[in-house]
Design a protein around this motif. Structure first.
Motif, PDB file in Angstrom:
ATOM      1  N   ALA A  16     -11.226  29.985  20.375  1.00 18.66           N
ATOM      2  CA  ALA A  16     -12.505  29.272  20.217  1.00 18.66           C
ATOM      3  C   ALA A  16     -12.739  28.344  21.394  1.00 18.66           C
ATOM      4  O   ALA A  16     -13.863  28.170  21.850  1.00 18.66           O
ATOM      5  CB  ALA A  16     -12.507  28.487  18.910  1.00 18.66           C
ATOM      6  N   ALA A  17     -11.687  27.729  21.896  1.00 21.47           N
ATOM      7  CA  ALA A  17     -11.815  26.795  23.012  1.00 21.47           C
ATOM      8  C   ALA A  17     -11.987  27.510  24.342  1.00 21.47           C
ATOM      9  O   ALA A  17     -12.455  26.921  25.306  1.00 21.47           O
ATOM     10  CB  ALA A  17     -10.600  25.886  23.069  1.00 21.47           C
ATOM     11  N   SER A  18     -11.635  28.772  24.414  1.00 17.46           N
ATOM     12  CA  SER A  18     -11.702  29.478  25.689  1.00 17.46           C
ATOM     13  C   SER A  18     -13.133  29.806  26.092  1.00 17.46           C
ATOM     14  O   SER A  18     -13.409  29.995  27.263  1.00 17.46           O
ATOM     15  CB  SER A  18     -10.873  30.760  25.626  1.00 17.46           C
ATOM     16  N   GLU A  19     -14.056  29.880  25.141  1.00 20.56           N
ATOM     17  CA  GLU A  19     -15.448  30.132  25.488  1.00 20.56           C
ATOM     18  C   GLU A  19     -16.099  28.794  25.797  1.00 20.56           C
ATOM     19  O   GLU A  19     -16.389  27.988  24.930  1.00 20.56           O
ATOM     20  CB  GLU A  19     -16.183  30.805  24.325  1.00 20.56           C
ATOM     21  N   LYS A 100     -25.180  13.302  31.542  1.00 26.17           N
ATOM     22  CA  LYS A 100     -24.391  13.762  32.681  1.00 26.17           C
ATOM     23  C   LYS A 100     -24.184  12.690  33.745  1.00 26.17           C
ATOM     24  O   LYS A 100     -23.447  12.893  34.680  1.00 26.17           O
ATOM     25  CB  LYS A 100     -24.991  15.021  33.287  1.00 26.17           C
ATOM     26  N   HIS A 101     -24.798  11.529  33.564  1.00 29.99           N
ATOM     27  CA  HIS A 101     -24.539  10.425  34.484  1.00 29.99           C
ATOM     28  C   HIS A 101     -23.128   9.871  34.324  1.00 29.99           C
ATOM     29  O   HIS A 101     -22.547   9.366  35.264  1.00 29.99           O
ATOM     30  CB  HIS A 101     -25.538   9.279  34.272  1.00 29.99           C
ATOM     31  N   PHE A 102     -22.590   9.956  33.093  1.00 34.67           N
ATOM     32  CA  PHE A 102     -21.276   9.355  32.865  1.00 34.67           C
ATOM     33  C   PHE A 102     -20.349  10.172  31.979  1.00 34.67           C
ATOM     34  O   PHE A 102     -19.203   9.793  31.789  1.00 34.67           O
ATOM     35  CB  PHE A 102     -21.429   7.958  32.264  1.00 34.67           C
ATOM     36  N   LEU A 103     -20.795  11.294  31.436  1.00 31.45           N
ATOM     37  CA  LEU A 103     -19.942  12.117  30.574  1.00 31.45           C
ATOM     38  C   LEU A 103     -19.327  13.274  31.339  1.00 31.45           C
ATOM     39  O   LEU A 103     -19.967  13.862  32.205  1.00 31.45           O
ATOM     40  CB  LEU A 103     -20.753  12.708  29.418  1.00 31.45           C
ATOM     41  N   LYS A 104     -18.139  13.594  30.991  1.00 31.85           N
ATOM     42  CA  LYS A 104     -17.465  14.761  31.562  1.00 31.85           C
ATOM     43  C   LYS A 104     -17.424  15.917  30.570  1.00 31.85           C
ATOM     44  O   LYS A 104     -16.885  16.962  30.866  1.00 31.85           O
ATOM     45  CB  LYS A 104     -16.037  14.410  31.980  1.00 31.85           C
ATOM     46  N   LEU A 105     -17.986  15.750  29.379  1.00 31.30           N
ATOM     47  CA  LEU A 105     -18.003  16.799  28.357  1.00 31.30           C
ATOM     48  C   LEU A 105     -19.162  17.751  28.636  1.00 31.30           C
ATOM     49  O   LEU A 105     -20.318  17.341  28.650  1.00 31.30           O
ATOM     50  CB  LEU A 105     -18.184  16.190  26.961  1.00 31.30           C
ATOM     51  N   ASP A 106     -18.842  19.011  28.858  1.00 33.74           N
ATOM     52  CA  ASP A 106     -19.885  19.985  29.150  1.00 33.74           C
ATOM     53  C   ASP A 106     -20.686  20.390  27.924  1.00 33.74           C
ATOM     54  O   ASP A 106     -21.788  20.901  28.047  1.00 33.74           O
ATOM     55  CB  ASP A 106     -19.278  21.249  29.772  1.00 33.74           C
ATOM     56  N   ASN A 107     -20.150  20.204  26.728  1.00 40.56           N
ATOM     57  CA  ASN A 107     -20.859  20.683  25.539  1.00 40.56           C
ATOM     58  C   ASN A 107     -21.598  19.583  24.784  1.00 40.56           C
ATOM     59  O   ASN A 107     -22.007  19.784  23.658  1.00 40.56           O
ATOM     60  CB  ASN A 107     -19.895  21.425  24.615  1.00 40.56           C
ATOM     61  N   ARG A 146     -27.043  16.481  21.339  1.00 46.03           N
ATOM     62  CA  ARG A 146     -26.819  17.883  20.988  1.00 46.03           C
ATOM     63  C   ARG A 146     -25.371  18.213  21.320  1.00 46.03           C
ATOM     64  O   ARG A 146     -24.893  17.891  22.410  1.00 46.03           O
ATOM     65  CB  ARG A 146     -27.730  18.804  21.792  1.00 46.03           C
ATOM     66  N   TYR A 147     -24.700  18.868  20.387  1.00 47.78           N
ATOM     67  CA  TYR A 147     -23.328  19.313  20.614  1.00 47.78           C
ATOM     68  C   TYR A 147     -23.314  20.826  20.460  1.00 47.78           C
ATOM     69  O   TYR A 147     -23.663  21.345  19.404  1.00 47.78           O
ATOM     70  CB  TYR A 147     -22.351  18.667  19.629  1.00 47.78           C
ATOM     71  N   TYR A 148     -22.941  21.534  21.526  1.00 48.47           N
ATOM     72  CA  TYR A 148     -22.981  22.986  21.537  1.00 48.47           C
ATOM     73  C   TYR A 148     -21.600  23.577  21.266  1.00 48.47           C
ATOM     74  O   TYR A 148     -20.631  23.239  21.931  1.00 48.47           O
ATOM     75  CB  TYR A 148     -23.503  23.500  22.882  1.00 48.47           C
ATOM     76  N   PHE A 149     -21.554  24.489  20.285  1.00 48.82           N
ATOM     77  CA  PHE A 149     -20.339  25.237  19.983  1.00 48.82           C
ATOM     78  C   PHE A 149     -20.243  26.482  20.852  1.00 48.82           C
ATOM     79  O   PHE A 149     -19.162  26.964  21.156  1.00 48.82           O
ATOM     80  CB  PHE A 149     -20.310  25.660  18.513  1.00 48.82           C
ATOM     81  N   LYS A 150     -21.375  27.030  21.204  1.00 45.81           N
ATOM     82  CA  LYS A 150     -21.490  28.198  22.073  1.00 45.81           C
ATOM     83  C   LYS A 150     -22.492  27.828  23.162  1.00 45.81           C
ATOM     84  O   LYS A 150     -23.221  26.852  23.017  1.00 45.81           O
ATOM     85  CB  LYS A 150     -21.974  29.407  21.279  1.00 45.81           C
ATOM     86  N   PRO A 151     -22.595  28.591  24.237  1.00 49.81           N
ATOM     87  CA  PRO A 151     -23.502  28.213  25.319  1.00 49.81           C
ATOM     88  C   PRO A 151     -24.960  28.009  24.894  1.00 49.81           C
ATOM     89  O   PRO A 151     -25.668  27.236  25.521  1.00 49.81           O
ATOM     90  CB  PRO A 151     -23.380  29.375  26.301  1.00 49.81           C
ATOM     91  N   ASN A 152     -25.397  28.663  23.827  1.00 55.26           N
ATOM     92  CA  ASN A 152     -26.789  28.506  23.428  1.00 55.26           C
ATOM     93  C   ASN A 152     -26.976  28.152  21.951  1.00 55.26           C
ATOM     94  O   ASN A 152     -28.074  28.273  21.428  1.00 55.26           O
ATOM     95  CB  ASN A 152     -27.585  29.768  23.761  1.00 55.26           C
ATOM     96  N   ILE A 170     -30.032  22.345  13.665  1.00 51.67           N
ATOM     97  CA  ILE A 170     -29.495  23.335  14.596  1.00 51.67           C
ATOM     98  C   ILE A 170     -30.226  23.233  15.928  1.00 51.67           C
ATOM     99  O   ILE A 170     -31.444  23.055  15.966  1.00 51.67           O
ATOM    100  CB  ILE A 170     -29.645  24.759  14.010  1.00 51.67           C
ATOM    101  N   ALA A 171     -29.483  23.364  17.018  1.00 54.51           N
ATOM    102  CA  ALA A 171     -30.044  23.317  18.364  1.00 54.51           C
ATOM    103  C   ALA A 171     -29.815  24.651  19.061  1.00 54.51           C
ATOM    104  O   ALA A 171     -28.720  25.221  18.976  1.00 54.51           O
ATOM    105  CB  ALA A 171     -29.402  22.194  19.164  1.00 54.51           C
ATOM    106  N   PHE A 172     -30.834  25.133  19.733  1.00 50.87           N
ATOM    107  CA  PHE A 172     -30.757  26.364  20.519  1.00 50.87           C
ATOM    108  C   PHE A 172     -31.112  26.050  21.954  1.00 50.87           C
ATOM    109  O   PHE A 172     -31.961  25.209  22.229  1.00 50.87           O
ATOM    110  CB  PHE A 172     -31.741  27.420  19.982  1.00 50.87           C
ATOM    111  N   LYS A 173     -30.485  26.771  22.882  1.00 47.86           N
ATOM    112  CA  LYS A 173     -30.754  26.613  24.309  1.00 47.86           C
ATOM    113  C   LYS A 173     -30.990  27.985  24.907  1.00 47.86           C
ATOM    114  O   LYS A 173     -30.192  28.893  24.710  1.00 47.86           O
ATOM    115  CB  LYS A 173     -29.563  25.925  24.963  1.00 47.86           C
TER     116      LYS A 173
END
Length: 174
Positions: A16-19, A100-107, A146-152, A170-173
């Protein structure tokens, strides 16, 4: 048996973490939120549903619109009076994506912004009453994540003075 179960859980977590989910906002992203509204308009109770759509026009800015429906009321009581309020909000909104100014979390995508629109208010009474809420222009403000479990695909939550004090769903991208 316990070791086998443990190994399966560890393998599931690694897969799950690899994606990697890239949620940090970028110019050109299209964002759709759909969910429930809690807390009511004008400080009343109630629940509702709503959706918002935004498109990225800059690396930190998105603009779009929202539609929300809220309902709250009070029925009966010892005097037999009751009332019901319905609100439909149609608004333009904009968000500044500051995570993204101060977070390193991509999701994780953090954002805030204003909204301006038109609120259609209606009410009904089971007795003598007065409609305290009228239809008209409203100005709102919100902050969300928004917290993404998958890219979209992910979840979102917003707080503020908008259609409701709290929105979540639910959030979609795209």
């Amino acid at each position: 048996m316990k070791k086998t179960l443990f190994m399966l859980v560890v393998a599931a977590l690694f897969s799950a973490a690899s994606e990697k989910a890239f949620a940090q906002f970028e110019k050109g992203d299209k964002l759709l939120n759909a969910g429930i509204n809690l807390g009511g308009t004008y400080g009343g109770g109630g629940v509702g549903v709503g959706a918002s759509f935004e498109g990225g026009v800059h690396d930190f800015v998105s603009v779009g619109g929202q539609f929300d429906y809220m309902h709250w009321g009070y029925g009966g009581g010892i005097y037999g009076y009751g009332w019901s309020y319905n609100f439909i909000n149609i608004a333009a909104r904009g968000s500044y994506h500051y995570g993204k100014h101060f977070l390193k979390l991509d999701n994780l995508d953090l954002y805030a912004g204003p909204s301006i629109g038109y609120r259609v208010a209606s009410s009904s009474y089971d007795g003598i009453g007065h409609d305290a809420y009228g239809s008209g222009v409203f100005v709102g403000a919100f902050a969300g994540a928004r917290y993404y479990f998958k890219p979209n695909l992910g979840v979102f939550a917003e707080v503020g003075y908008n259609a409701a004090a709290l929105k979540a769903g639910i959030a979609f991208k795209f």
